[in-house]
Design an enzyme around this catalytic site. Structure first.
Site, PDB file in Angstrom:
ATOM      1  N   ASP A  18       0.950  -1.470   0.042  1.00 11.90           N
ATOM      2  CA  ASP A  18      -0.038   0.107   0.242  1.00 11.90           C
ATOM      3  C   ASP A  18       0.794   1.094   0.361  1.00 11.90           C
ATOM      4  O   ASP A  18       2.218   1.192   0.467  1.00 11.90           O
ATOM      5  CB  ASP A  18      -0.339  -0.410   0.941  1.00 11.90           C
ATOM      6  CG  ASP A  18      -2.155   1.267   1.430  1.00 11.90           C
ATOM      7  OD1 ASP A  18      -2.430   1.481   0.512  1.00 11.90           O
ATOM      8  OD2 ASP A  18      -1.490   1.720   2.270  1.00 11.90           O
ATOM      9  N   ASP A  20      -0.453   5.384   1.221  1.00 13.35           N
ATOM     10  CA  ASP A  20      -0.511   6.315   1.649  1.00 13.35           C
ATOM     11  C   ASP A  20      -0.319   5.433   3.042  1.00 13.35           C
ATOM     12  O   ASP A  20      -1.030   4.221   3.522  1.00 13.35           O
ATOM     13  CB  ASP A  20      -2.156   6.610   1.407  1.00 13.35           C
ATOM     14  CG  ASP A  20      -1.256   7.734   0.455  1.00 13.35           C
ATOM     15  OD1 ASP A  20      -0.505   8.200  -0.676  1.00 13.35           O
ATOM     16  OD2 ASP A  20      -2.741   8.238   0.172  1.00 13.35           O
ATOM     17  N   ASP A 223      -1.261  -0.676   5.832  1.00 11.69           N
ATOM     18  CA  ASP A 223      -2.309  -0.091   7.807  1.00 11.69           C
ATOM     19  C   ASP A 223      -3.550  -0.234   7.850  1.00 11.69           C
ATOM     20  O   ASP A 223      -3.860   0.490   8.482  1.00 11.69           O
ATOM     21  CB  ASP A 223      -1.774   1.310   7.817  1.00 11.69           C
ATOM     22  CG  ASP A 223      -1.743   2.480   6.503  1.00 11.69           C
ATOM     23  OD1 ASP A 223      -2.863   1.822   5.533  1.00 11.69           O
ATOM     24  OD2 ASP A 223      -2.798   4.082   6.565  1.00 11.69           O
TER      25      ASP A 223
HETATM   26 MG   LIG Z   1      -3.032   3.252   3.458  1.00  5.73          MG
END
Ligand SMILES: [Mg+2]
Length: 279
Positions: A18, A20, A223
């Site tokens: 991922d 961001d 996240d």
């Molecule tokens: Mg993310």
């Protein structure tokens, strides 16, 4: 008889990440803290596949900065972009550009916008989509430059939106589901997407790597909730911490590896440890 011993040294590994809040810092979007791990992946020729809710235009820019030549996954699994000639074997794809063969898994953006407009009529003044915002507003809300915000607005399969009344979340999720649309959540925004998710795109790309190179071990790192399907689709799922040093409670898997830091620091520490163990 010749025995070919399986040596971990020649194990094929692919890492899906991922962006961001994972490879990129949640606030500054910097990846400096991850450089030692990025260098190790390059040294060991391990493909790093960027897999994000960002648009293809945004990911291409970052891919150049990172000097990556590998495929990538845009807009929460909406598109898989494979550089022309990357795989020797042919594979089914939907579109070709001079640079990429593209597998499209996402719903058209116009469909997602039409559904968003419907939600806005039903819940007035509570929902703002990317498509409603000026480039300057996107820049301000996301902490991006105006040029970066312009790339972020080039959407094909995913509409990020702000919900000003959190109590409506469950109702919106239900309404979307009834229309064959999913609601997922990244670091800053909710997202409307079609039947796609990061997991389906990761599985398709993993199959292409396996066809080409044989047995392949996959690592995934994220996240947030919108990474759950990606993490469920890999052999070694890793969750980094949020900026407030907690883990997203909506991401839970039996074999989940917890990195002890947020964002790119967590990425670096987990990837160094895992790759050094696996190779
Ligand atoms: Mg993310």
């Amino acid at each position: 008889m010749i025995f070919v011993a399986f040596s971990p040294a020649n194990r094929n590994i692919v890492v899906f990440t991922d962006l961001d809040g994972t490879l990129l810092d949640h606030t500054t979007y910097r990846f400096d803290a991850a450089l030692p791990a990025l260098r190790l992946l390059k040294k060991k020729n391990i493909p790093l596949i960027l897999c994000s809710s960002k648009t293809a235009a945004e990911i291409e820019r970052l891919r150049k900065q990172l000097r990556l030549r590998h495929p990538f996954i845009s807009e929460n699994g909406g598109g898989i972009f494979v550089p022309r000639g990357y795989f020797d074997q042919d594979f089914v794809h939907d579109k070709k550009t001079p640079d990429y063969a593209i597998i499209e898994l996402g719903a058209p953006y116009s469909e997602l916008r039409a559904f968003l407009n419907r939600l806005q009529k039903r819940f007035p003044d509570t929902i703002q989509g990317f498509g409603d915002l000026e480039t300057e507003e996107v820049a301000r809300l996301c902490g991006l430059s105006v040029e970066e915000a312009r790339l972020a607005k080039q959407r094909e399969h995913d509409e990020p939106f702000l919900l000003h009344e959190a109590r409506l979340e469950a109702e919106i999720v239900r309404e979307a589901r009834a229309h064959g649309i999913q609601v997922t959540k990244g670091g800053r925004f909710y997202h409307l997407i079609g039947g796609n998710d990061k997991g389906r795109a990761v599985s398709i790309l993993t199959d292409l790597f396996r066809q080409e190179r044989g047995e392949t071990t996959t690592v995934g790192i994220g996240d947030s909730l919108n990474d759950l399907a990606m993490l469920a689709a890999v052999d070694y799922p890793v969750l980094v911490k949020k900026p407030d040093h907690t883990y997203d409670p909506s991401v839970s898997l039996p074999n989940l590896i917890l990195a002890s830091s947020p964002g790119p620091e967590g990425f670096c520490e987990a990837i160094l440890r895992l790759v050094n163990t696996l190779t």
